[in-house]
Write a protein that holds these residues in place. Structure first.
Motif, PDB file in Angstrom:
ATOM      1  N   CYS A  20      10.383   4.947   3.813  1.00 26.20           N
ATOM      2  CA  CYS A  20       9.187   5.774   4.020  1.00 26.20           C
ATOM      3  C   CYS A  20       9.241   7.110   3.286  1.00 26.20           C
ATOM      4  N   TRP A  43       7.735   9.497   0.509  1.00 25.52           N
ATOM      5  CA  TRP A  43       6.292   9.617   0.315  1.00 25.52           C
ATOM      6  C   TRP A  43       5.797   8.848  -0.911  1.00 25.52           C
ATOM      7  N   CYS A 102       5.446   5.319   0.313  1.00 23.21           N
ATOM      8  CA  CYS A 102       4.293   5.194   1.207  1.00 23.21           C
ATOM      9  C   CYS A 102       2.988   5.152   0.420  1.00 23.21           C
ATOM     10  N   THR A 107       8.991   0.147   8.891  1.00 24.69           N
ATOM     11  CA  THR A 107       9.528   1.492   8.668  1.00 24.69           C
ATOM     12  C   THR A 107      10.994   1.606   9.074  1.00 24.69           C
ATOM     13  N   ASN A 134       6.507  10.392   8.081  1.00 19.89           N
ATOM     14  CA  ASN A 134       5.712   9.418   7.356  1.00 19.89           C
ATOM     15  C   ASN A 134       5.663   8.086   8.093  1.00 19.89           C
ATOM     16  N   LEU A 139       2.225   6.179   9.262  1.00 20.72           N
ATOM     17  CA  LEU A 139       1.857   4.819   8.886  1.00 20.72           C
ATOM     18  C   LEU A 139       1.692   3.899  10.090  1.00 20.72           C
TER      19      LEU A 139
END
Length: 473
Positions: A367, A369, A372, A384, A394, A398
């Motif tokens: 995760c 960024w 993501c 995750t 993050n 999500l």
């Protein structure tokens, strides 16, 4: 003047941050604005070699290679219960960025003599380095904030002692302030604060499609009138499928059914222990799902971009009795019972192309960024497994806020060995249950909505136009 307006990019010395600002360079160059990309020779080389999805060798992007500072690296230590998960081995390279203040200023001064206006877009972690830009009359700075807006929203409110507007079960899954980074890196961040006062505004690799309410909240909280532009994704969303020199993993994906493959990768700053690698391998094997696993050590920070990085200390548990496939590409196959439905790649791999491939149906991720953003814009659901820094935030964004992920490892149990039983359970949940199908459908819908927002008239496109208009002022 040779140029009306030019943009100077000053990225932080870490792959994810370099990658983001190079992708942003592509976006801005489509408006026919010249770009000057400043970094060390080593890091410029690294980011260009790893780039995929577009060609950076155009006339509008000029790379400036600075001399590499002399660095004494720390050894890579796999994530263990007795060692912080933060990649402390990279701290000497982070610290070395402070030595770039003078050479970066020299380049910007030189560029400023050939343009009416210079817009310096710099990573927030390079604020110390660009502090002299305020002395250049025709230059102004924009802070690129390389993490999710959700992260900045949560951390800002936590640091101010405010309650977060979420259910208690969500809040308890978030790290306490400073808990997900090392003390040394925390001090490095604090060093940047005094040099974050004169910028025009903040640029995010995000979109109001996913984080609009958090952008608006930060805008309301700031009384100094700074702008906020959410102009992501920076990464391209349309790939060149006709490329003849395709990576071996893409050739393998070509042979798999649509949306059937689970992609497994933990980014450029994670190294697992032998025991954790073995548990993950066993869980993937027992899940009976197709998978593509990128297994490599964390980046060393010295620009080594190639390849088979797993050391002998934690290679044996996974690869005993494993047959070798595609040895020239440093890829390995799985045991006889899994050969054909699983591929392990022991080198850097073209993630955007993998996530955009028709055969990819899910993603086990740390995760980060970049990951993501690339997953969401491709419409791929995530399992995750956050490791450090913004990743736990993050993961919550999500899974709990956007509904495009399931949880494989939560932050509370970060120091525990994740067993093969849990790996198998979550892989099956994402890839082969009604719950997983609903999450995957939501991810595909969000990806489609986001891509539409990038077209003329869409909210993301309008934010990008707003940024470009301000740069031209």
């Amino acid at each position: 003047m040779a140029n009306e307006v030019v943009v100077v990019m000053v990225p932080f010395l870490a792959q994810g941050h370099l990658n983001q600002l190079l992708h942003l360079s592509r976006l801005i160059s489509t408006y026919n604005i010249p770009i000057h990309f400043i970094s060390t020779a080593t890091h410029n080389r690294q980011v260009r070699i790893r780039l995929h999805g577009w060609n950076p060798n155009n006339n509008l992007i000029q790379f400036h290679d600075l001399d590499d500072p002399i660095v004494t690296p720390h050894p890579i230590i796999p994530n263990t219960t007795s060692h912080p998960n933060f990649p402390t081995h990279l701290q000497p390279y982070f610290n070395s960025s402070l030595l770039l203040r003078t050479p970066v200023a020299d380049v910007i001064r030189s560029v400023s003599q050939t343009a009416r206006k210079v817009a310096v877009i710099h990573d927030s972690l390079m604020s110390y380095v660009v502090q002299d830009v305020c002395l250049i009359p025709n230059a102004e700075t924009y802070i690129f904030r390389g993490l999710s807006v959700f992260y900045y929203f949560c951390s800002t409110n936590m640091n101010l002692g405010r309650e977060l507007p979420f259910e208690p079960d969500k809040i308890c899954q978030l790290p306490a302030p400073g808990e997900s980074i090392s003390p040394e890196f925390s001090e490095f961040i604090k060093l940047q604060y005094d040099h974050q006062k004169n910028h025009v505004g903040n640029v995010y690799d995000s979109s109001r499609i996913i984080e609009g309410k958090f952008v608006e909240s930060l805008k309301r909280d700031q009384v100094n009138g700074k702008y906020h532009w959410a102009v992501g994704p920076f990464n391209p969303v349309e790939m060149d499928s006709d490329c003849l020199d395709r990576h071996i993993c893409l050739q393998w994906l070509d042979k798999q059914p649509a949306r059937s493959v689970l992609y497994v990768s933990f980014g450029t700053t994670t190294t697992f222990t032998s025991d954790q690698i073995a548990e993950l391998a066993l869980g993937l094997e027992r899940s009976t799902q197709r998978f593509l696993w990128v297994l490599r050590d964390a980046d060393k920070g010295d620009g080594s971009v190639g390849v088979k990085a797993a050391g002998p200390s934690h290679e044996k548990p996974l690869f005993d009795n494993y047959q070798t496939l595609h040895s020239t590409c440093r890829s390995v196959g799985l045991p006889e019972g899994v050969a054909g439905r699983g591929l392990v790649v022991r080198e850097w791999a073209p993630q955007i192309d993998i996530l955009g491939h028709l055969s990819t149906g899910g993603f086990v991720s740390h995760c980060g960024w970049n990951s993501c953003m690339e997953a969401m814009t491709a419409g791929v659901a995530v399992a995750t497994w956050p490791i450090h820094t913004d990743q736990p935030y993050n993961a919550i964004l999500l899974s709990n806020v956007l509904g495009v992920a399931v949880v494989m490892r939560d932050w509370e149990h970060r120091d525990e060995l994740l067993t093969s039983v849990m790996v198998e359970k979550v892989v099956r949940k994402l890839m082969d249950t009604e719950v997983g199908e609903a999450v995957r459908k939501r991810a595909a819908e969000l990806g489609g909505e986001w891509r539409k927002s990038m077209a003329d008239g869409g909210v993301t496109h309008e934010d990008l136009n707003s940024l470009i208009s301000y740069i031209h002022k």
